[in-house]
Motif scaffolding. Sequence first.
Motif, short mmCIF file in Angstrom:
data_model
loop_
_atom_site.label_atom_id
_atom_site.label_comp_id
_atom_site.label_asym_id
_atom_site.label_seq_id
_atom_site.Cartn_x
_atom_site.Cartn_y
_atom_site.Cartn_z
N VAL A 97 98.60 70.85 60.58
CA VAL A 97 98.31 69.59 61.29
C VAL A 97 98.79 69.67 62.73
CG1 VAL A 97 98.90 67.13 61.39
CG2 VAL A 97 98.28 68.17 59.20
N TRP A 98 99.95 70.28 62.95
CA TRP A 98 100.48 70.45 64.29
C TRP A 98 99.47 71.17 65.18
CZ3 TRP A 98 103.99 75.07 65.59
CH2 TRP A 98 104.39 75.03 66.94
N SER A 99 98.76 72.14 64.62
CA SER A 99 97.80 72.90 65.43
C SER A 99 96.72 72.01 66.03
CB SER A 99 97.18 74.03 64.60
OG SER A 99 96.26 73.53 63.65
N PHE A 100 96.44 70.87 65.44
CA PHE A 100 95.43 69.96 65.99
C PHE A 100 95.91 69.27 67.28
CE2 PHE A 100 93.93 69.89 61.49
CZ PHE A 100 92.69 70.44 61.73
N PHE A 101 97.19 69.28 67.52
CA PHE A 101 97.75 68.59 68.69
C PHE A 101 98.09 69.54 69.84
CE2 PHE A 101 98.49 65.92 65.02
CZ PHE A 101 98.00 64.71 65.46
N ILE A 102 97.80 70.81 69.67
CA ILE A 102 98.07 71.79 70.71
C ILE A 102 96.86 71.88 71.62
CG2 ILE A 102 98.61 74.21 71.18
CD1 ILE A 102 99.93 74.28 68.36
N GLU A 103 97.07 71.63 72.91
CA GLU A 103 95.96 71.61 73.84
C GLU A 103 95.56 73.00 74.33
OE1 GLU A 103 96.50 68.71 76.92
OE2 GLU A 103 97.15 67.19 75.48
N ASP A 104 96.51 73.89 74.50
CA ASP A 104 96.21 75.25 74.94
C ASP A 104 95.49 75.98 73.80
OD1 ASP A 104 96.74 78.20 75.09
OD2 ASP A 104 97.67 77.61 77.00
N LEU A 105 94.23 76.36 74.04
CA LEU A 105 93.41 76.94 72.98
C LEU A 105 93.96 78.26 72.43
CD1 LEU A 105 89.81 76.14 74.28
CD2 LEU A 105 91.15 74.95 72.54
N ILE A 106 94.56 79.06 73.29
CA ILE A 106 95.13 80.33 72.81
C ILE A 106 96.27 80.05 71.84
CG2 ILE A 106 96.39 82.41 73.50
CD1 ILE A 106 94.67 82.35 76.09
N TRP A 107 97.18 79.13 72.21
CA TRP A 107 98.31 78.83 71.33
C TRP A 107 97.86 78.07 70.09
CZ3 TRP A 107 102.62 81.04 70.60
CH2 TRP A 107 103.16 81.81 71.63
N LYS A 108 96.85 77.23 70.24
CA LYS A 108 96.31 76.52 69.08
C LYS A 108 95.84 77.54 68.04
CE LYS A 108 92.70 73.27 67.87
NZ LYS A 108 92.73 71.85 68.10
N ASP A 109 95.09 78.55 68.50
CA ASP A 109 94.61 79.58 67.58
C ASP A 109 95.76 80.38 66.98
OD1 ASP A 109 92.01 78.81 67.99
OD2 ASP A 109 91.46 80.52 69.24
N LYS A 110 96.75 80.73 67.79
CA LYS A 110 97.89 81.52 67.30
C LYS A 110 98.66 80.76 66.21
CE LYS A 110 98.68 84.17 71.52
NZ LYS A 110 98.68 85.57 71.14
N ILE A 111 98.93 79.49 66.47
CA ILE A 111 99.68 78.68 65.49
C ILE A 111 98.84 78.50 64.22
CG2 ILE A 111 100.66 76.38 65.05
CD1 ILE A 111 102.32 78.19 66.95
N SER A 112 97.55 78.22 64.39
CA SER A 112 96.66 78.08 63.22
C SER A 112 96.64 79.36 62.41
CB SER A 112 95.23 77.75 63.67
OG SER A 112 95.18 76.53 64.35
N LEU A 113 96.50 80.50 63.10
CA LEU A 113 96.44 81.79 62.40
C LEU A 113 97.76 82.08 61.68
CD1 LEU A 113 94.49 83.91 65.02
CD2 LEU A 113 93.68 83.21 62.75
N PHE A 114 98.87 81.73 62.30
CA PHE A 114 100.17 81.97 61.65
C PHE A 114 100.26 81.19 60.34
CE2 PHE A 114 104.45 80.49 60.71
CZ PHE A 114 105.08 81.70 60.47
N PHE A 115 100.01 79.88 60.39
CA PHE A 115 100.16 79.07 59.18
C PHE A 115 99.09 79.39 58.13
CE2 PHE A 115 102.97 76.66 61.95
CZ PHE A 115 104.03 76.46 61.09
N LEU A 116 97.86 79.68 58.58
CA LEU A 116 96.83 80.10 57.63
C LEU A 116 97.21 81.42 56.98
CD1 LEU A 116 93.65 79.16 59.68
CD2 LEU A 116 94.37 78.09 57.52
N GLY A 117 97.79 82.32 57.77
CA GLY A 117 98.25 83.60 57.22
C GLY A 117 99.33 83.40 56.16
N CYS A 118 100.24 82.47 56.41
CA CYS A 118 101.27 82.16 55.41
C CYS A 118 100.64 81.64 54.12
CB CYS A 118 102.25 81.12 55.97
SG CYS A 118 103.31 81.72 57.30
#
Length: 120
Positions: A65-86
């Motif tokens: 859910v946090w990833s939806f509030f990240i405006e920087d697209l690179i960091w949004k993808d990195k955070i999404s990928l981290f939690f999806l990977g978990c």
Amino acid sequence: MELVSGLLIAVVALLHFYFLWFEMFAWTTKGPKIFRDFPKELFEPTKSMATNQGLYNGFLASGLVWSFFIEDLIWKDKISLFFLGCVVVAGIYGAFSVSKKIFFIQAMPALVAIVLIILS
């Protein structure tokens, strides 16, 4: 593709919020109806273990859910990928240690979301 990956991330997050609720608040009441192969007399003694698992599922869902509030697209993808990977790792472990169904319910949607993020 961004819309579809966002929808999949939301689905994975909702699944993990459901797992949180189930494991933290409904383990002894709904658990015996869902896990029929698990001995009924073990639900109460494993309640604290299930609560702990539910808490971890809540952390995974919150990260997604946090990833939806990240405006920087690179960091949004990195955070999404981290939690999806978990989620994928947890799903694969669950498939080997508990039931193969866990892979399809938990890991597969996260894997598809990962592929969509990488391709977009």
